[in-house]
Design an enzyme around this catalytic site. Structure first.
Site, PDB file in Angstrom:
ATOM      1  N   LYS A 210      48.567 -20.248  14.302  1.00 20.48           N
ATOM      2  CA  LYS A 210      48.278 -21.607  14.758  1.00 20.48           C
ATOM      3  C   LYS A 210      49.485 -22.525  14.562  1.00 20.48           C
ATOM      4  O   LYS A 210      49.873 -23.270  15.450  1.00 20.48           O
ATOM      5  CB  LYS A 210      47.066 -22.168  14.006  1.00 20.48           C
ATOM      6  CG  LYS A 210      46.686 -23.574  14.453  1.00 20.48           C
ATOM      7  CD  LYS A 210      45.637 -24.202  13.552  1.00 20.48           C
ATOM      8  CE  LYS A 210      44.284 -23.586  13.705  1.00 20.48           C
ATOM      9  NZ  LYS A 210      43.234 -24.338  12.972  1.00 20.48           N
ATOM     10  N   GLU A 216      54.007 -14.512   6.646  1.00 21.58           N
ATOM     11  CA  GLU A 216      53.932 -13.097   6.969  1.00 21.58           C
ATOM     12  C   GLU A 216      54.110 -12.841   8.464  1.00 21.58           C
ATOM     13  O   GLU A 216      54.826 -11.919   8.882  1.00 21.58           O
ATOM     14  CB  GLU A 216      52.577 -12.519   6.510  1.00 21.58           C
ATOM     15  CG  GLU A 216      52.340 -12.582   5.016  1.00 21.58           C
ATOM     16  CD  GLU A 216      51.670 -13.873   4.570  1.00 21.58           C
ATOM     17  OE1 GLU A 216      51.143 -13.892   3.441  1.00 21.58           O
ATOM     18  OE2 GLU A 216      51.661 -14.864   5.340  1.00 21.58           O
ATOM     19  N   GLY A 271      40.967 -20.253  11.212  1.00 23.10           N
ATOM     20  CA  GLY A 271      41.493 -18.922  11.490  1.00 23.10           C
ATOM     21  C   GLY A 271      40.465 -17.825  11.406  1.00 23.10           C
ATOM     22  O   GLY A 271      40.425 -16.922  12.251  1.00 23.10           O
ATOM     23  N   ARG A 272      39.591 -17.886  10.406  1.00 19.52           N
ATOM     24  CA  ARG A 272      38.616 -16.804  10.231  1.00 19.52           C
ATOM     25  C   ARG A 272      37.479 -16.868  11.244  1.00 19.52           C
ATOM     26  O   ARG A 272      36.620 -15.987  11.269  1.00 19.52           O
ATOM     27  CB  ARG A 272      38.091 -16.797   8.802  1.00 19.52           C
ATOM     28  CG  ARG A 272      37.465 -18.094   8.325  1.00 19.52           C
ATOM     29  CD  ARG A 272      37.248 -18.053   6.806  1.00 19.52           C
ATOM     30  NE  ARG A 272      36.751 -19.307   6.270  1.00 19.52           N
ATOM     31  CZ  ARG A 272      37.523 -20.333   5.923  1.00 19.52           C
ATOM     32  NH1 ARG A 272      38.824 -20.265   6.105  1.00 19.52           N
ATOM     33  NH2 ARG A 272      36.995 -21.430   5.399  1.00 19.52           N
ATOM     34  N   GLU A 357      36.521 -16.432   1.611  1.00 20.60           N
ATOM     35  CA  GLU A 357      37.425 -17.546   1.850  1.00 20.60           C
ATOM     36  C   GLU A 357      36.636 -18.816   2.176  1.00 20.60           C
ATOM     37  O   GLU A 357      37.066 -19.922   1.848  1.00 20.60           O
ATOM     38  CB  GLU A 357      38.397 -17.221   2.990  1.00 20.60           C
ATOM     39  CG  GLU A 357      39.533 -18.234   3.111  1.00 20.60           C
ATOM     40  CD  GLU A 357      40.638 -17.783   4.049  1.00 20.60           C
ATOM     41  OE1 GLU A 357      41.530 -17.039   3.607  1.00 20.60           O
ATOM     42  OE2 GLU A 357      40.588 -18.164   5.235  1.00 20.60           O
ATOM     43  N   HIS A 388      28.792   9.378  -1.498  1.00 20.72           N
ATOM     44  CA  HIS A 388      29.533  10.299  -2.363  1.00 20.72           C
ATOM     45  C   HIS A 388      30.571   9.558  -3.183  1.00 20.72           C
ATOM     46  O   HIS A 388      31.527  10.167  -3.691  1.00 20.72           O
ATOM     47  CB  HIS A 388      30.187  11.385  -1.514  1.00 20.72           C
ATOM     48  CG  HIS A 388      29.196  12.181  -0.721  1.00 20.72           C
ATOM     49  ND1 HIS A 388      28.589  13.323  -1.220  1.00 20.72           N
ATOM     50  CD2 HIS A 388      28.653  11.970   0.506  1.00 20.72           C
ATOM     51  CE1 HIS A 388      27.737  13.796  -0.316  1.00 20.72           C
ATOM     52  NE2 HIS A 388      27.765  12.993   0.741  1.00 20.72           N
ATOM     53  N   LYS A 516      51.076 -19.689  -1.797  1.00 25.39           N
ATOM     54  CA  LYS A 516      52.157 -19.890  -0.827  1.00 25.39           C
ATOM     55  C   LYS A 516      53.222 -20.834  -1.386  1.00 25.39           C
ATOM     56  O   LYS A 516      54.428 -20.602  -1.241  1.00 25.39           O
ATOM     57  CB  LYS A 516      51.595 -20.472   0.478  1.00 25.39           C
ATOM     58  CG  LYS A 516      50.679 -19.542   1.250  1.00 25.39           C
ATOM     59  CD  LYS A 516      50.170 -20.242   2.505  1.00 25.39           C
ATOM     60  CE  LYS A 516      49.226 -19.375   3.299  1.00 25.39           C
ATOM     61  NZ  LYS A 516      48.712 -20.069   4.505  1.00 25.39           N
TER      62      LYS A 516
END
Length: 553
Positions: A210, A216, A271-272, A357, A388, A516
């Protein structure tokens, strides 16, 4: 919008649930089923192509009524309308949270600052359709005239987890022959391993950020850019091979991306919650635009159900209140999501961000410390693999772990009796969690094997399974774009409702920012800047020196 007290624990509805929980302690779920032959029918909801069986929960009619009373006391009806109507429900950033507008039909209206955002949303969808058609019909090609065979989507968080989930989940619907690769990790291995699989002439890169400043994403995009230019020898070719989804058009243009290849993001979409926007380009390019629109339609069907259904028959509301019930009244710190479908293997990862978040908050909307636990730890994996691994802890461990089991009635890959076996495994796990195995049943089972009385006495306690472990079972006819869209929207609304009950803002994420900020200070020190070497704690300084020594800085 109606107001509600900031602290839910002060409410009589909260105290009533505490007392009700005490009354249920002596009522095993197995007995609830034995006493009520209609229980499975009464605790069952269908909506938007999904069906929820929530009968295997520690509840009765009084529980559901008390949970709904809590929801009403928290002003859920008004807050739901505020969310869907475009009010600034994200109060710390003064923004709406209008992911639901992204899947509204074109003839509807949602106003933000007096403007109907649905018009712009559909204009973007049309732009996406034009671009996707150009790529798939080979009128949009790379610098050498070759058609695109691979897409590399570079993003992180919601720009990565949502599109990756959908592309994996809807693999049976992929028709365009385009391979999609996702790069998110700052670890250079991620981008380097991806670049080894592709050729520059036939690869399209999607930069998803955005702000066009996400550390990253920019770092990986710069590596991809350098790799591409080094191999094609022409920096101007970037314009044909790099696409951006961002609100920062100027930064994308400076990167070398043609303005016609910049798709918008809006500040009223977190964002999510962004996979429904142009962030979904990887989905549209691999599945085709028709399937992307079907995904939106499935989510919109769940939106309508969420908006219109009575609270006690409202699928997201019921699931949210059950989560609150266990998190706050039964002290369940975690919640497992276990899809019995290989295509949904990334769903727990996606829901970790969506839920934790959103609701990992320690203060309420007024900035005061919360008085109760908020978001549980979300985890899980695919069935039957988990049987398992971690199911042992669920069945016989000391922690209460509610589970959402998710399974389609039909598989896309019928082979032998695999799907019947898988379905049997799913049902048996929820049944075992509910019913358990008593000491008497364990002793009888061992006696049938011919063991001695001494061996029975020794082994029987180890075979006891307490039961009374709650679970939901979510069913769909088959995993399709429509049912996947509804499933994701279901969990979005579930997350919001939990936040309403706790009185927190589910749409900001200030906790992400501190790391950050500190990382921006540490990075120069790792690279050799000794000016502020000792402004960190002794542990961080020691580790910085270790890094420098190992890398010759």
């Amino acid at each position: 919008m109606s107001s509600a007290p900031a602290n839910p624990t002060s409410l009589p509805e909260w105290r009533a649930l505490e007392q009700h929980r005490d009354a249920l302690l002596s009522q095993p779920m197995k007995q609830l089923f034995e006493n009520d032959p209609t229980r499975a029918d009464r605790y069952f909801i269908e909506a938007a192509g999904l069906a929820l069986d929530f009968s295997k929960n520690r509840l009765n009619g009084d529980t559901l009524e008390a949970l709904m009373a809590l929801a009403h006391s928290r002003g859920l009806d008004a807050k739901r309308a505020a969310l869907l109507g475009g009010e600034a429900v994200n109060n710390t950033e003064h923004r709406p949270a209008l992911h639901t507008a992204l899947r509204q039909p074109v003839d509807t209206s949602v106003l933000v600052n007096g403007q109907n955002v649905v018009t712009e949303i559909h204009a973007t969808l049309d732009r996406m359709e034009h671009f996707v058609s150009g790529v798939t019909e080979k009128s949009i090609v790379g610098y050498s005239g070759k058609a695109f065979t691979d897409i590399v989507s570079i993003g992180i968080g919601g720009s990565y987890l949502g599109p990756k989930l959908v592309c994996e989940a809807l693999q049976p619907f992929q028709r365009n022959g385009i391979r999609c690769h996702f790069v998110a990790n700052m670890d250079g291995t991620d981008i380097c391993e991806t670049l080894r699989k592709i050729t520059p002439e036939t690869t399209l890169f999607l930069v998803q950020s955005k702000s066009f400043r996400t550390q990253e994403t920019l770092a990986n995009s710069q590596v991809a850019r350098q790799w591409f230019v080094a191999r094609c020898g022409d920096e101007s070719a970037i314009a044909k091979h790099f696409i951006a989804v961002t609100a920062n058009v100027a930064a994308a243009r400076e990167f070398g991306i043609d303005e016609d290849h910049v798709f918008p993001m809006w500040d009223w979409v977190g964002g999510r919650y962004s996979l429904w926007s142009a962030i979904g380009l990887p989905i549209a390019l691999t599945l085709g635009m028709a399937h992307f629109r079907a995904l939106l339609a499935g989510a919109h069907a769940m939106d309508k159900h969420f908006a219109e259904a009575p609270l006690d028959q409202n699928l997201p509301v019921v699931m949210a209140l059950l989560s609150v019930w266990y998190n706050n009244f039964w002290h369940a710190d975690t919640h497992a999501v276990i899809p019995y479908d290989h295509y949904l293997r990334s769903l727990p990862d996606y829901l970790q961000q969506l839920d934790m978040e959103s609701n990992g908050k320690g203060v309420d909307k007024q900035g005061q410390p919360v008085k109760t636990d908020t978001g549980p730890v979300i985890w899980g994996g695919t069935g039957s693999n988990g049987q398992h691994a971690y199911h042992q802890l669920i069945h016989q461990g000391t922690r209460l772990i509610p589970v959402d089991f998710i399974i389609p009635l039909k598989t896309h890959n019928p082979v032998a009796h695999h799907h019947a076996d898988l379905f049997a495994n799913c049902l048996s796990q929820s049944q075992a969690m509910m019913a358990g195995k008593s000491l008497g049943e364990a002793r009888a089972e061992l006696a049938d094997t011919g063991l001695s009385a001494a061996d029975i006495d020794r082994l029987a306690p180890h075979k006891v399974i307490p039961g009374n472990k709650p679970s939901n079972t979510l069913i769909m006819e088959q995993l399709t774009p429509e049912t996947l869209g509804a499933l994701i929207a279901l969990y979005e609304h579930r997350t919001f409702v939990q936040g309403v009950i706790w009185g927190i803002n589910s749409f900001d994420q200030w906790g992400v920012e501190l790391g950050k900020q500190l990382g921006a200070k540490i990075l120069p020190q790792l690279m050799g800047d000794r000016m502020n070497e000792l402004d960190s704690d002794s542990s961080t300084n020691h580790l910085i020196r270790m890094f420098r020594s190992a890398n010759g800085v």
